[in-house]
Design a protein around this motif. Structure first.
Motif, PDB file in Angstrom:
ATOM      1  N   PRO A   4      -6.799   2.076  -3.410  1.00  0.00           N
ATOM      2  CA  PRO A   4      -5.504   1.379  -3.346  1.00  0.00           C
ATOM      3  C   PRO A   4      -5.368   0.290  -4.398  1.00  0.00           C
ATOM      4  O   PRO A   4      -4.250  -0.103  -4.747  1.00  0.00           O
ATOM      5  N   CYS A  44      -3.155  16.379  -6.283  1.00  0.00           N
ATOM      6  CA  CYS A  44      -3.052  14.919  -6.350  1.00  0.00           C
ATOM      7  C   CYS A  44      -4.039  14.341  -7.351  1.00  0.00           C
ATOM      8  O   CYS A  44      -3.728  13.383  -8.069  1.00  0.00           O
ATOM      9  N   ARG A  73       0.885  -1.167   0.000  1.00  0.00           N
ATOM     10  CA  ARG A  73       0.000   0.000   0.000  1.00  0.00           C
ATOM     11  C   ARG A  73       0.923   1.216   0.000  1.00  0.00           C
ATOM     12  O   ARG A  73       1.476   1.599   1.032  1.00  0.00           O
ATOM     13  N   CYS A 110      -2.515  12.201 -10.823  1.00  0.00           N
ATOM     14  CA  CYS A 110      -2.574  10.737 -10.741  1.00  0.00           C
ATOM     15  C   CYS A 110      -2.753  10.125 -12.127  1.00  0.00           C
ATOM     16  O   CYS A 110      -3.769  10.348 -12.786  1.00  0.00           O
ATOM     17  N   VAL A 149      -8.682   7.717  -2.239  1.00  0.00           N
ATOM     18  CA  VAL A 149      -7.644   7.021  -2.989  1.00  0.00           C
ATOM     19  C   VAL A 149      -8.012   5.544  -3.054  1.00  0.00           C
ATOM     20  O   VAL A 149      -8.220   4.903  -2.019  1.00  0.00           O
ATOM     21  N   CYS A 190       1.519  11.807  -6.468  1.00  0.00           N
ATOM     22  CA  CYS A 190       0.582  12.540  -5.615  1.00  0.00           C
ATOM     23  C   CYS A 190       1.266  13.039  -4.355  1.00  0.00           C
ATOM     24  O   CYS A 190       1.005  14.149  -3.882  1.00  0.00           O
ATOM     25  N   CYS A 193      -4.042   2.213  -7.474  1.00  0.00           N
ATOM     26  CA  CYS A 193      -2.762   2.885  -7.265  1.00  0.00           C
ATOM     27  C   CYS A 193      -1.621   2.001  -7.739  1.00  0.00           C
ATOM     28  O   CYS A 193      -1.542   0.818  -7.383  1.00  0.00           O
ATOM     29  N   SER A 234       8.292   9.825  -7.160  1.00  0.00           N
ATOM     30  CA  SER A 234       7.980   9.661  -5.736  1.00  0.00           C
ATOM     31  C   SER A 234       8.835  10.537  -4.831  1.00  0.00           C
ATOM     32  O   SER A 234       8.608  10.572  -3.621  1.00  0.00           O
ATOM     33  N   ALA A 279      -6.621   6.968  -9.787  1.00  0.00           N
ATOM     34  CA  ALA A 279      -6.962   6.299  -8.538  1.00  0.00           C
ATOM     35  C   ALA A 279      -7.441   7.268  -7.467  1.00  0.00           C
ATOM     36  O   ALA A 279      -7.914   6.834  -6.418  1.00  0.00           O
ATOM     37  N   ILE A 280      -7.321   8.577  -7.716  1.00  0.00           N
ATOM     38  CA  ILE A 280      -7.680   9.582  -6.717  1.00  0.00           C
ATOM     39  C   ILE A 280      -8.864  10.395  -7.226  1.00  0.00           C
ATOM     40  O   ILE A 280      -8.867  10.840  -8.377  1.00  0.00           O
ATOM     41  N   TYR A 314       4.517   9.060   0.886  1.00  0.00           N
ATOM     42  CA  TYR A 314       4.932   7.809   0.242  1.00  0.00           C
ATOM     43  C   TYR A 314       5.365   6.827   1.316  1.00  0.00           C
ATOM     44  O   TYR A 314       6.112   7.169   2.230  1.00  0.00           O
TER      45      TYR A 314
END
Length: 697
Positions: free
Chosen positions: A333, A311, A289, A315, A331, A342, A336, A423, A319-320, A353
């Protein structure tokens, strides 16, 4: 490789023995090491499989084994003779503990496969997968050859309404509107031969735009009864675990996101690697996750106003999404993919993260830079790259250098593999410079979504403006859009070759550890860079550094006192406590350090009295509350008790003075507190009633 074992040992604080054939003649040395119980670092990734199997076969082996590549990244380079500090740094980082486990997301697949595309191509793909999966075909056209006469797999057709989901949970909805029922059809081809308009293809579906209602096909199919033009269209649905899309680039895409859901594959009919991956999609799977979300820090929404949407916009997996009713984001998961963009774009740290955590990533970077400097290295540069295509590009570059057709990775450039280059952002880049790195280079390949590049460029512009404004000369940050190993080689030589002057950095390296909170990391890095800033030596240093407005999480606000009524809507909307009120008197206070430039205050203000300004203040008051606007209280004209501000009451009186409902005593009551207003209305009603009881003359 020109290895210098003694220098490596001195740099790492241990006595090193150099093994030149550890994976062959000297394998016993490795077996003795893995029995010690201490972590074992093997500076060879090529023979990772061999060493792993050897450890499994060694009785009493209990040591954790970590692998690090110092060949393509250091030893195979035109500057290999000067790469000992880099090798020492890479070895030191490899000795760090593995990241702590994180929560996982679970997928379950029973192998129910849906193949989308022309029926002839779909059946050929099905033949390669049917022994491992339960195949269903959703036919979209006959293709060049049409379906086989032998019906081996269930076939669906019609008008596709929607396809959504992820591995183990793809939901398909379609309209079964065609007159031919594929469950009843025997593929005898009698209808195809009978149709005078040739409206029936070998996918056994009728092109209703060409059909002129001769109904010859119905007569030909009379015995089977698979054709019925009177059948009402029906919406049907089904669930599948995996989807293989063969419809090609010209077809309308089912998923428009750059990052496709897990379990969804597109195939061009050529690369068998896709089918091999697909065959493995049966069973139970887990992935990390990748994110953690703290709603109370989120600047997305307040008072039904959307402030920060960074975010949601960035994305690539879609996913958001926004949940304005709960004043937060959602979100998914399962969708993602762990790019982390994001978390990089989030100004507050509401999204962080988690794989690895910021503290773990920061410890790796600090170890790399400090070990490099301890081994005598100077002007360190960090090359952030993805562990997939980015790593493959570096491997190719190393081979090119070993064959003398490329220069290879410069001695002062240390590659850092990330799950995804998006990230890591502003706060960690600045931390790298605070720790002593002179440059941070981020390598992008074609696997990154276009919006990632835009967001990273915006953040790099902010970070570079901060350093240049503090007096650190040179180019500290750059994105490298790489299409080949040769272009990467050229970029690295242009930016980081030994003949290139490195950018300036702080005289002393920072010692702080990277924190879990994004804003804390940013402030720690900025505090260190400010403490050692060349700009401090100037006779009259600037009060603030102007920053680009796009992507800046730092700045101030201005409040137009001629418009502001001190209604405090902005204070209630601020998610970071940058705006505060004063319980003792009507005033708005502002702490610049806390401001994330989300814009919720400006969007919430009913008077449009607030505007944003991206900047970084060099004055001590950026950490202290300062008054942005105040107003004397307005006292009740009847009892004198303050119940509002002069500006607010005057604005209200001015707007309502011409209204028919607020004339005479009614307008005067607006100058009273709530209690006196009720008393005045009651007194007035009694006076009217008493006047009505008097006898008429």
């Amino acid at each position: 490789m020109p290895l210098q074992a003694q220098k490596l040992g001195q740099a790492l604080g241990e006595d090193f023995i150099l093994h030149t054939t550890l994976c062959r003649r000297e394998a016993g040395e490795f077996q003795r090491a893995v029995k010690s119980g201490q972590p074992v670092v093997v500076a060879c990734t090529q023979e990772k499989r061999l060493f792993t199997e050897l450890a499994e076969q060694t009785e009493g082996a209990s040591s954790p084994i970590r692998f690090v590549n110092i060949r393509e990244t250091g030893g195979w380079s035109a500057e290999a003779a000067h790469a000992t500090p880099k090798m020492a740094a890479l070895l030191a980082a490899a000795r760090l503990p593995e990241p702590e486990p994180v929560p996982t997301v679970t997928y379950k697949s029973e192998g129910r496969l849906l193949i989308l595309g022309p029926i002839d191509v779909a059946e050929r793909a099905a033949a390669l997968l049917a022994d491992a999966m339960q195949v269903t075909i959703w036919a979209q056209g006959a293709g060049q050859a049409g379906g086989a006469q032998e019906r081996r797999y269930p076939v669906m057709a019609g008008r596709l309404q929607s396809l959504s989901g992820w591995l183990g949970a793809f939901d398909v909805r379609w309209d079964a509107s065609n007159p031919i029922d594929l469950d009843l059809c025997t593929r005898c081809n009698a209808c195809v031969a009978a149709c005078p308009e040739q409206a029936i293809g070998l996918d056994y579906q009728i092109d209703l735009s060409r059909c002129t209602s001769h109904r010859d096909c119905v007569k030909a199919c009379d015995a089977v009864g698979a054709i019925n033009f009177m059948r009402e269209p029906q919406t049907q649905s089904a669930r599948f675990d995996v989807v293989l899309d063969l419809r090609g680039a010209n077809a309308s895409p089912t998923f428009t996101s750059h990052a496709l859901p897990q379990g969804y594959f597109r195939w061009d009919g050529q690369d068998l690697k896709t089918l091999l991956q697909l065959r493995e999609m049966v069973g139970e799977f887990e992935k990390p996750r990748f994110f953690a979300y703290k709603q109370k820090l989120c600047a997305h929404s307040r008072n039904e106003q959307v402030g920060c949407n960074a975010c949601v916009d960035i994305c690539s997996a879609e996913a958001i999404s926004s949940d304005k009713s709960r004043q937060q984001i959602k979100v998914n998961p399962n969708l993602c993919v762990g790019c982390g963009a994001c978390t990089t774009a989030c100004p507050t740290g509401a999204l962080t993260y988690a794989y690895p955590r910021p503290s773990e990533q920061g410890e790796k970077i600090r170890t790399l830079v400090s070990a490099y400097q301890a081994a005598g290295g100077r002007d360190a540069a960090l090359l952030l790259h993805s562990q997939d295509k980015g790593q493959a590009m570096l491997d190719e570059l190393g081979r090119g250098a070993q064959l003398k057709v490329m220069q290879g990775v410069p001695a002062r450039v240390m590659p850092v593999a990330l799950w995804h280059t998006a990230s890591v952002g502003l706060e960690l880049w600045l931390s790298c410079v605070a720790y002593g790195a002179r440059q941070v280079l981020v390598m992008l390949t074609d696997e990154e979504a276009p919006q990632y590049k835009i967001a990273l460029q915006e953040q790099m512009a902010v970070a570079q403006s901060l350093l240049n404004g503090l007096g650190y000369e040179g180019l500290h940050f750059e994105l490298l859009q790489v299409g080949s190993a040769a272009s990467l080689d050229a970029d690295l030589q242009r930016l980081s070759g030994r003949a290139v002057k490195a950018p300036a950095g702080p005289a002393a390296a920072a010692r702080h550890a990277v924190q879990a909170e994004k804003r804390s990391n940013l402030e720690l890095a900025l505090d260190h860079l400010m403490a050692h800033a060349p700009v401090k030596a100037q006779a009259s240093p600037p009060a603030a550094i102007a920053l680009p407005s796009a992507g800046s999480p730092l700045g101030t606000i201005t409040v137009d006192g001629s418009k502001c009524t001190l209604c405090m809507s902005c204070v209630g909307a601020c998610p970071s406590s940058a705006l505060q009120d004063n319980p003792q008197q009507p005033e708005i206070k502002f702490i610049e350090k806390n401001c994330v430039q989300c814009g919720l205050c400006a969007k919430t203000c009913p008077e449009n009295a607030i505007s944003l300004q991206s900047r970084f203040s060099l004055l001590p008051d950026r950490t202290q509350a300062r008054v942005m606007h105040n107003s004397p209280p307005y006292g009740c004209v009847r009892c004198g008790k303050p119940f509002g501000t002069v500006k607010a009451i005057e604005t209200m009186l001015g707007r309502l003075a011409g209204h028919s409902m607020f004339q005479g005593p009614a307008l005067e009551r607006l100058k009273m507190c709530g209690d006196c207003r009720v008393v005045d209305m009651f007194t007035d009603e009694n006076q009217v009633r008493m006047a009505g009881d008097k006898p008429l003359n």
